[in-house]
Write a protein that holds these residues in place. Sequence first.
Motif, PDB file in Angstrom:
ATOM      1  N   VAL A   1      28.280   8.786  -8.442  1.00  0.00           N
ATOM      2  CA  VAL A   1      27.743   9.990  -9.086  1.00  0.00           C
ATOM      3  C   VAL A   1      26.993   9.566 -10.350  1.00  0.00           C
ATOM      4  O   VAL A   1      27.544   8.860 -11.201  1.00  0.00           O
ATOM      5  N   ILE A   2      25.746  10.010 -10.455  1.00  0.00           N
ATOM      6  CA  ILE A   2      24.924   9.716 -11.622  1.00  0.00           C
ATOM      7  C   ILE A   2      24.614  11.022 -12.343  1.00  0.00           C
ATOM      8  O   ILE A   2      23.953  11.914 -11.798  1.00  0.00           O
ATOM      9  N   TYR A   3      25.158  11.155 -13.557  1.00  0.00           N
ATOM     10  CA  TYR A   3      24.812  12.285 -14.419  1.00  0.00           C
ATOM     11  C   TYR A   3      23.554  11.868 -15.159  1.00  0.00           C
ATOM     12  O   TYR A   3      23.589  11.102 -16.112  1.00  0.00           O
ATOM     13  N   ARG A   4      22.436  12.359 -14.672  1.00  0.00           N
ATOM     14  CA  ARG A   4      21.153  11.895 -15.220  1.00  0.00           C
ATOM     15  C   ARG A   4      20.708  12.775 -16.378  1.00  0.00           C
ATOM     16  O   ARG A   4      20.823  13.994 -16.351  1.00  0.00           O
ATOM     17  N   ARG A   5      20.158  12.139 -17.402  1.00  0.00           N
ATOM     18  CA  ARG A   5      19.556  12.856 -18.514  1.00  0.00           C
ATOM     19  C   ARG A   5      18.076  12.478 -18.609  1.00  0.00           C
ATOM     20  O   ARG A   5      17.512  12.319 -19.672  1.00  0.00           O
ATOM     21  N   ILE A   6      17.461  12.356 -17.436  1.00  0.00           N
ATOM     22  CA  ILE A   6      16.053  11.983 -17.296  1.00  0.00           C
ATOM     23  C   ILE A   6      15.364  13.065 -16.474  1.00  0.00           C
ATOM     24  O   ILE A   6      15.924  13.570 -15.496  1.00  0.00           O
ATOM     25  N   ASP A   7      14.166  13.437 -16.850  1.00  0.00           N
ATOM     26  CA  ASP A   7      13.420  14.457 -16.109  1.00  0.00           C
ATOM     27  C   ASP A   7      13.100  13.978 -14.693  1.00  0.00           C
ATOM     28  O   ASP A   7      12.962  12.783 -14.432  1.00  0.00           O
ATOM     29  N   ASP A   8      12.929  14.954 -13.794  1.00  0.00           N
ATOM     30  CA  ASP A   8      12.640  14.658 -12.383  1.00  0.00           C
ATOM     31  C   ASP A   8      11.522  13.635 -12.210  1.00  0.00           C
ATOM     32  O   ASP A   8      11.646  12.689 -11.427  1.00  0.00           O
ATOM     33  N   ALA A   9      10.426  13.854 -12.922  1.00  0.00           N
ATOM     34  CA  ALA A   9       9.224  13.049 -12.702  1.00  0.00           C
ATOM     35  C   ALA A   9       9.458  11.560 -12.940  1.00  0.00           C
ATOM     36  O   ALA A   9       8.733  10.718 -12.390  1.00  0.00           O
ATOM     37  N   PHE A  10      10.469  11.234 -13.748  1.00  0.00           N
ATOM     38  CA  PHE A  10      10.694   9.834 -14.127  1.00  0.00           C
ATOM     39  C   PHE A  10      11.893   9.201 -13.419  1.00  0.00           C
ATOM     40  O   PHE A  10      12.198   8.037 -13.642  1.00  0.00           O
ATOM     41  N   LEU A  11      12.550   9.956 -12.541  1.00  0.00           N
ATOM     42  CA  LEU A  11      13.786   9.480 -11.925  1.00  0.00           C
ATOM     43  C   LEU A  11      13.598   8.265 -11.026  1.00  0.00           C
ATOM     44  O   LEU A  11      14.414   7.345 -11.027  1.00  0.00           O
ATOM     45  N   ASP A  12      12.535   8.305 -10.228  1.00  0.00           N
ATOM     46  CA  ASP A  12      12.339   7.274  -9.207  1.00  0.00           C
ATOM     47  C   ASP A  12      10.843   7.012  -9.061  1.00  0.00           C
ATOM     48  O   ASP A  12      10.113   7.854  -8.522  1.00  0.00           O
ATOM     49  N   PRO A  13      10.363   5.865  -9.515  1.00  0.00           N
ATOM     50  CA  PRO A  13       8.915   5.590  -9.449  1.00  0.00           C
ATOM     51  C   PRO A  13       8.388   5.477  -8.022  1.00  0.00           C
ATOM     52  O   PRO A  13       7.183   5.594  -7.810  1.00  0.00           O
ATOM     53  N   LEU A  14       9.256   5.259  -7.048  1.00  0.00           N
ATOM     54  CA  LEU A  14       8.798   5.215  -5.654  1.00  0.00           C
ATOM     55  C   LEU A  14       8.579   6.609  -5.084  1.00  0.00           C
ATOM     56  O   LEU A  14       7.802   6.782  -4.145  1.00  0.00           O
ATOM     57  N   ALA A  15       9.258   7.606  -5.662  1.00  0.00           N
ATOM     58  CA  ALA A  15       9.161   8.968  -5.145  1.00  0.00           C
ATOM     59  C   ALA A  15       8.297   9.870  -6.012  1.00  0.00           C
ATOM     60  O   ALA A  15       7.659  10.798  -5.505  1.00  0.00           O
ATOM     61  N   PHE A  16       8.273   9.619  -7.307  1.00  0.00           N
ATOM     62  CA  PHE A  16       7.576  10.504  -8.234  1.00  0.00           C
ATOM     63  C   PHE A  16       6.521   9.719  -9.021  1.00  0.00           C
ATOM     64  O   PHE A  16       5.602   9.168  -8.416  1.00  0.00           O
ATOM     65  N   ARG A  17       6.643   9.649 -10.315  1.00  0.00           N
ATOM     66  CA  ARG A  17       5.621   8.962 -11.107  1.00  0.00           C
ATOM     67  C   ARG A  17       5.762   7.449 -10.969  1.00  0.00           C
ATOM     68  O   ARG A  17       6.773   6.867 -11.392  1.00  0.00           O
ATOM     69  N   PRO A  18       4.745   6.794 -10.424  1.00  0.00           N
ATOM     70  CA  PRO A  18       4.857   5.346 -10.229  1.00  0.00           C
ATOM     71  C   PRO A  18       4.856   4.542 -11.524  1.00  0.00           C
ATOM     72  O   PRO A  18       5.243   3.368 -11.530  1.00  0.00           O
ATOM     73  N   ASP A  19       4.443   5.175 -12.640  1.00  0.00           N
ATOM     74  CA  ASP A  19       4.401   4.457 -13.913  1.00  0.00           C
ATOM     75  C   ASP A  19       5.708   4.585 -14.700  1.00  0.00           C
ATOM     76  O   ASP A  19       5.815   4.091 -15.819  1.00  0.00           O
TER      77      ASP A  19
END
Length: 471
Positions: free
Chosen positions: A269-287
């Motif tokens: 379980v990962i309690y993330r405090r990161i916005d969606d766009a930055f969670l996974d560069p392969l799925a969302f923002r590549p940068d």
Amino acid sequence: MAFDEMLGMDGGAQCRPPYRAMATWLRDQTSEQLTIRRQQAEALFRRTGITFAVYGAEEAEERVIPFDIIPRVLSAAEWRRLAAGIEQRVRALNAFMYDIYHRQEILRAGRVPADIVIQNAAFLPEMLNVEPRRGIYSHIIGIDIVRTTENEFFVLEDNTRTPSGVSYMLENRETMMHMAPDLFSRNRVAPVEHYPEDLRATLESVAPAGLDREPVLAVLTPGEHNSAYFEHSFLADRMGVELVEAPDLVATEEGVMMKTTQGLRQVDVIYRRIDDAFLDPLAFRPDSVIGVPGLLEHYRAGRVTIVNAPGAGIADDKSIYCYVPEIIEFYTGRPSILKNVLTWSCRHPDDLAYVLDHLPELVVKEVHGSGGYGMLVGPMSSRAEIEEFRAKVKAEPARYIAQPTLELSTCPTLTDKGVAPRHVDLRPFVLFGDRMRLTPGGLTRVALKEGSLVVNSSQGGGTKDTWVLED
């Protein structure tokens, strides 16, 4: 005249019942004693490192959040009513999220316009037909509530992405118990210190099914330069779990692994405090350099749970807020217990015309805005500021909503000139996993400037301890 939570609507000599012990305590304190307590509380906050970042300058500025030593008090009956409305709202919003990422029945029924969902930046097509653990998208929710009269409470905003402020709620209580134990002896105050334990229990309850061991939890932070980093490290420490950044995690064929001195260890379980766009560069923002490549693939496969789920932001977008009463009735079959604030959506021509004609009277907000930024408080703005905002709304009307300027309730607050009323709001925190866990009270934010209605810490506001009295 604003409703004063200690003295009532007329601000008279009759103290409201929840505040009677508080009023007696205040009469027993000299101005010097109160000032010393405030200074001691501020020193305690500095030693603890309770800070937040203010953006807008060349570099983010770290500040100690202002703390007022006079608690806000709610009766047990008031809290029961709020709790019922909050629980109803949280269940309905999660049902809405499950629906729009699956059958989309509410859209087909025309109860919510399809375009404000499907074309919304917070809606993630990558989440379509994904089955989140227990069907829950928002496990940690903050509902912003304002009060206008003795019996009128309104929801100002829903926070279903990564709501912050719970660390301040906990530190406020610890500080008050340290600074004014005599005041606690006069009241039966519902405890809040079990929140980290409840948070851990909630996270463990949404771990992937079929585990034959205790779930491994982690808090994922973008790093120490984030404005809420204190809270990230605070909660990880209180739960007894690892605080990790992107380089600490790696996606393998088996799942998401955490690097440790003993080698790789699978995280459940990962309690993330990161916005969606930055969670996974392969799925969302590549940068993105603060996300974990491959994280979404493992989430979709059910090998790891992300709290709150990607795509949960669709439920707290301000364009969706207008339809929450419809959403509640659609999924629960009952009217909303807690009311919305009357809201004009500038995407509608008639609403836009009204807003443009009444800008000096209204509060105008960006639908994706937060933290008090990107908004206009008409009665407190200059003519030039109003005209500048008018141009913005005309250029992109769908980006804005407007609401009347509510006369928020006030609570006694220690100011440089003594105890005086200041406007407040309330953010209760809800945990939703195997069951609903609602911490009594929440975070009270207070507008420290006389006459101000803006309570955000980034805009000069402070916080108070919030007391719910037990029967």
